[in-house]
Design a protein around this motif. Structure first.
Motif, PDB file in Angstrom:
ATOM      1  N   GLN A  58       0.675  -1.186   0.061  1.00  0.00           N
ATOM      2  CA  GLN A  58       0.018   0.169   0.064  1.00  0.00           C
ATOM      3  C   GLN A  58       0.910   1.239  -0.020  1.00  0.00           C
ATOM      4  O   GLN A  58       1.770   1.448  -0.693  1.00  0.00           O
ATOM      5  CB  GLN A  58      -0.769  -0.019   1.326  1.00  0.00           C
ATOM      6  CG  GLN A  58      -1.824  -0.990   1.102  1.00  0.00           C
ATOM      7  CD  GLN A  58      -2.992  -1.111  -0.081  1.00  0.00           C
ATOM      8  OE1 GLN A  58      -3.233  -0.172  -0.735  1.00  0.00           O
ATOM      9  NE2 GLN A  58      -3.619  -2.173  -0.469  1.00  0.00           N
ATOM     10  N   SER A  59       0.495   2.136   1.040  1.00  0.00           N
ATOM     11  CA  SER A  59       1.223   3.418   0.984  1.00  0.00           C
ATOM     12  C   SER A  59       2.877   3.316   1.162  1.00  0.00           C
ATOM     13  O   SER A  59       3.588   4.274   1.017  1.00  0.00           O
ATOM     14  CB  SER A  59       0.675   4.484   1.598  1.00  0.00           C
ATOM     15  OG  SER A  59      -0.507   4.909   1.072  1.00  0.00           O
ATOM     16  N   TYR A  67       0.401  10.313   7.266  1.00  0.00           N
ATOM     17  CA  TYR A  67      -0.874  11.005   6.559  1.00  0.00           C
ATOM     18  C   TYR A  67      -0.947  12.559   7.719  1.00  0.00           C
ATOM     19  O   TYR A  67      -0.065  13.008   7.743  1.00  0.00           O
ATOM     20  CB  TYR A  67      -2.064  10.290   7.032  1.00  0.00           C
ATOM     21  CG  TYR A  67      -1.845   8.677   6.433  1.00  0.00           C
ATOM     22  CD1 TYR A  67      -1.523   8.698   5.031  1.00  0.00           C
ATOM     23  CD2 TYR A  67      -1.934   7.644   7.178  1.00  0.00           C
ATOM     24  CE1 TYR A  67      -1.599   7.671   4.191  1.00  0.00           C
ATOM     25  CE2 TYR A  67      -1.812   6.463   6.480  1.00  0.00           C
ATOM     26  CZ  TYR A  67      -1.688   6.193   5.114  1.00  0.00           C
ATOM     27  OH  TYR A  67      -1.459   4.997   4.508  1.00  0.00           O
TER      28      TYR A  67
HETATM   29  N1  GLN Z   1      -4.403   1.488  -2.167  1.00  0.00           N
HETATM   30  C1  GLN Z   1      -4.684   2.810  -1.091  1.00  0.00           C
HETATM   31  C2  GLN Z   1      -5.029   3.942  -1.998  1.00  0.00           C
HETATM   32  O1  GLN Z   1      -4.574   4.383  -2.907  1.00  0.00           O
HETATM   33  C3  GLN Z   1      -3.256   3.124  -0.791  1.00  0.00           C
HETATM   34  C4  GLN Z   1      -3.598   4.218   0.351  1.00  0.00           C
HETATM   35  C5  GLN Z   1      -2.904   4.123   1.700  1.00  0.00           C
HETATM   36  O2  GLN Z   1      -1.917   3.284   2.132  1.00  0.00           O
HETATM   37  N2  GLN Z   1      -3.011   5.323   2.347  1.00  0.00           N
HETATM   38  O3  GLN Z   1      -6.026   4.350  -1.466  1.00  0.00           O
END
Ligand code: GLN
Length: 686
Positions: free
Chosen positions: A244-245, A429
């Motif tokens: 993911q991020s 974040y």
């Molecule tokens: N796949 C997620 C998105 O693009 C990744 C974001 C995240 O890990 N915060 O929404």
């Protein structure tokens, strides 16, 4: 545990006669392996390796037949370059440390368990040759009954041959020269924090795609990898999850490496957005705020497609990116979760909206194919990994872009500096500001519950636990980071010198206790005059001796380091005639090992000293003078002023009458005020 301090040395020396072999070699009851504990630093005696017989065998007397044989052998060694000789001795000392007195063999199980306590695992690529050699020997011995390759017992010669290819790393490990010298204690503290976080059941699983909603909320894994490749893992560290991020800083690093910061940051900013990670917003220049939020990461993906590898197909770019991640992880697990990818693509209205919004604002480079870019972004988010692999990636970031386990230089240090800077201000974040304040370290979190934490120049940590707080950060991961910096002085702005209520695991136990005798003797044995100067200027007692009464002068003399001998006598005014527990003087050592130039120097010095009854000024040894400062700033002995009472041929010509006063060598020593004073060495039984 018994303290090893200058004051306890007299007692210790008496006690050392009654110690059993394990105790003498640093193995004490109550440890994690084989009911023995490594008394740190277990191989501090490597420095004395040339004298291992007398050092280890307290019952031996010098000049027996056997000793003479060893001496001859040693003479041979002293012809070799120092480092080679030292390493050779390291193998011997390791053997002596772990071998059984009864059988004369070393248990490799015990040895490898000892290595593990330093943080080095059996599957570390840097000990691959050792492990392969063990298998070969096992095979050659026809798979001897009862023991595996890793638990077999070896004799000295075989052991030495087996460890030889990896001896540099192994010696470093047992000398406690890694960034976390006392890894076992550090790990115990980490376990405590881990267990406290485990009881935290707050947070909710991400549910925007079914795969994330199905995670077990109790999953909790934590892995650590230091910049020296010391590993520790606890909990669910092999369970796969998607990046993911956490992929964002990695793709950003590739773009920086290939395009440089100027190009990259002409497309994406460096400011925290102060908004949600997927918010439909650009900065005042109509650029995404930074590469750690969705808009910025989508843009980084477009740079990869359009600028880094414009000729590659989508499939090739995927492989190319994955290979970077893999190299960063030292070849550990990086995979791909197709179900997550398909779900991400399905549930991506907001990300598509971001893409169109950026296209409308001309954020992308020319030739950008938005559909391909979006797919590539989802693919990066859907790469799969685990805590173990991610801790190595974090450690590569902590290590300036060099993977600690493979030693491969993956990124340039400048790239890593930029990546860490952005992670520091934008990595968690909308909690980034608070995180920077409370934790003070670069980090990156992801919606799958990952938290990558980098302690620059020390270690990488990866925490994984799926329940997230309202800002999208893993609850347990966050708690771990905050507790970590309240226990250790890892916060970027912790003062390393004066903050007393936090631990510094980087410090050597012996440094902490102000005892540097090991370093002092090591410097003397290796002929490192610059290091000796540092010891002197730090106010250290240069007359300190080890358990056997061996001083820096003994070591320097027996190794034939004339420069060190001169420095010790001329600058430090150490006594020229301390006796070790066998009654040997430094000059005897020089003679035994055939260093005639040192013998000559020491003899002339002794003659001069005998002629003089003047006492040496005790201040001279420990207090800094302007001259000392000057000496300290030059690393070359040749350039330092000489004050020798024994003129060398050059000196007698060019320096005679220069007006420099010669310090008078002292018989009694000048700062022998602690229990290890030279006089003590000559007491019966010491
Ligand atoms: N796949 C997620 C998105 O693009 C990744 C974001 C995240 O890990 N915060 O929404």
């Amino acid at each position: 545990m018994r303290k090893y301090s200058p004051k306890s040395q007299t007692v210790s020396k008496n006690r050392s006669r009654n110690l059993n072999k394990d105790q003498r070699y640093g193995l004490w009851p109550g440890s994690d392996f084989g009911h023995k504990k490594l008394r740190a630093p277990p191989l501090m005696n490597l420095v004395f390796a040339n004298r291992k017989l007398s050092f280890y065998d307290t019952s031996s007397t010098p000049k027996t037949k056997e000793d003479n044989a060893k001496l001859t052998q040693r003479r041979h060694y002293s012809m070799r370059p120092h480092r080679e000789q030292e390493q050779r001795n390291a193998e011997d000392v390791l053997f002596d440390m772990f071998a059984s007195e009864e059988t004369g063999l070393i248990s490799m199980g015990k040895f490898l368990a000892g290595l593990k306590t330093t943080g080095i695992r059996r599957n570390d690529p840097r000990v691959r040759e050792l492990m392969e050699n063990l298998k070969k020997v096992h095979k050659l011995n026809n798979y001897e009954t009862g023991s595996s390759a890793e638990t077999q017992h070896l004799n000295r010669e075989t052991f030495k041959a087996v460890v030889a290819p990896n001896i540099v790393l192994i010696a470093k490990a047992f000398r406690q020269q890694f960034v976390i010298p006392d890894f076992t204690s550090f790990v115990k503290d980490i376990e405590d924090i881990y267990n406290r976080c485990k009881t935290n059941t707050l947070g909710k699983l991400a549910d925007y795609i079914p795969q994330l909603a199905r995670y077990n909320p109790d999953s909790w894994g934590l892995s650590i990898c230091t910049i020296d490749g010391q590993r520790f893992s606890i909990g669910d560290v092999d369970v796969p999850f998607t990046l993911q991020s956490c992929s964002k800083p990695l793709t950003y690093a590739i773009a920086l490496e290939k395009l440089g910061p100027k190009v990259v940051h002409s497309y994406v900013g460096q400011e925290p957005s102060g908004r949600n990670f997927n918010e439909l917003v650009l900065d005042q220049n109509k650029k995404p705020h930074n590469p750690m939020i969705n808009a910025g990461a989508i843009l980084t993906c477009s740079l990869m497609n359009a600028l880094v590898k414009p000729d590659m197909t989508s499939a090739e770019i995927f492989d190319y990116t994955m290979s970077w991640f893999k190299r960063l992880s030292g070849g550990e697990y990086i995979g791909f979760n197709n179900a997550v990818f398909l779900s991400e693509r399905e549930a991506a209205d907001r990300n598509y909206a971001l893409g169109f919004y950026m296209r409308e604002n001309k954020c992308f480079p020319k030739r950008t194919n938005l559909k391909e870019v979006m797919d590539f972004y989802f693919q990066c988010c859907s790469m799969e990994t685990n805590c173990e692999a991610m801790s190595v990636i974090a450690a590569s970031l902590a290590n300036g872009g060099i993977c600690p386990t493979t030693e491969e230089k993956v990124f340039r240090p400048e790239v890593i500096r930029d990546v860490l800077s952005i992670m520091h201000s934008c990595g968690t974040y909308d909690y980034s500001g608070q995180f920077a304040f409370k934790v003070g370290l670069p980090a990156k979190s992801g919606v799958s519950g990952g938290m990558m934490l980098v302690i620059p120049n020390v270690m990488g940590i990866f925490a994984w636990s799926p329940p997230l707080d309202h800002l999208g950060n893993t609850v347990r991961g966050l708690q771990f980071c905050e507790e970590l910096v309240s226990m250790f002085n890892f916060h970027r702005y912790d003062n390393l010198k004066h903050l007393s209520n936090k631990k510094d695991p980087r410090k050597h136990r012996y440094e902490t206790k102000g005892l540097s005798i090991v370093n002092l003797l090591f410097s003397a044995a290796s002929g490192d005059v610059t290091a000796l100067r540092r010891h002197r200027l730090s106010g250290m007692d240069i007359t300190l001796a080890d358990y056997d009464g061996r001083t820096a002068l003994h070591l320097a003399a027996s190794e034939g380091h004339l420069e060190c001998v001169k420095f010790l006598l001329e600058q430090c005014h150490v006594p020229h005639n301390p006796k070790d527990r066998w009654g040997n003087l430094p000059v005897d050592e020089a003679e035994n090992f055939g260093h005639s130039h040192v013998v000559e120097f020491l003899r002339s010095w002794a003659e001069k000293a005998d002629l003089s009854n003047e006492e040496c000024n005790p201040e001279a040894v420990t207090s800094k003078t302007q001259a000392d400062e000057e000496i300290c700033s030059t690393s070359d002995l040749e350039t330092s002023p000489t004050t020798s009472p024994i003129p060398t041929p050059v000196e007698s010509g060019s320096r005679a009458g220069s007006g420099r006063s010669s310090p008078v060598p002292s018989e009694a020593g000048s700062t022998a005020s602690v229990g290890s004073s030279i006089d003590d060495k000559t007491k019966p039984g010491l």
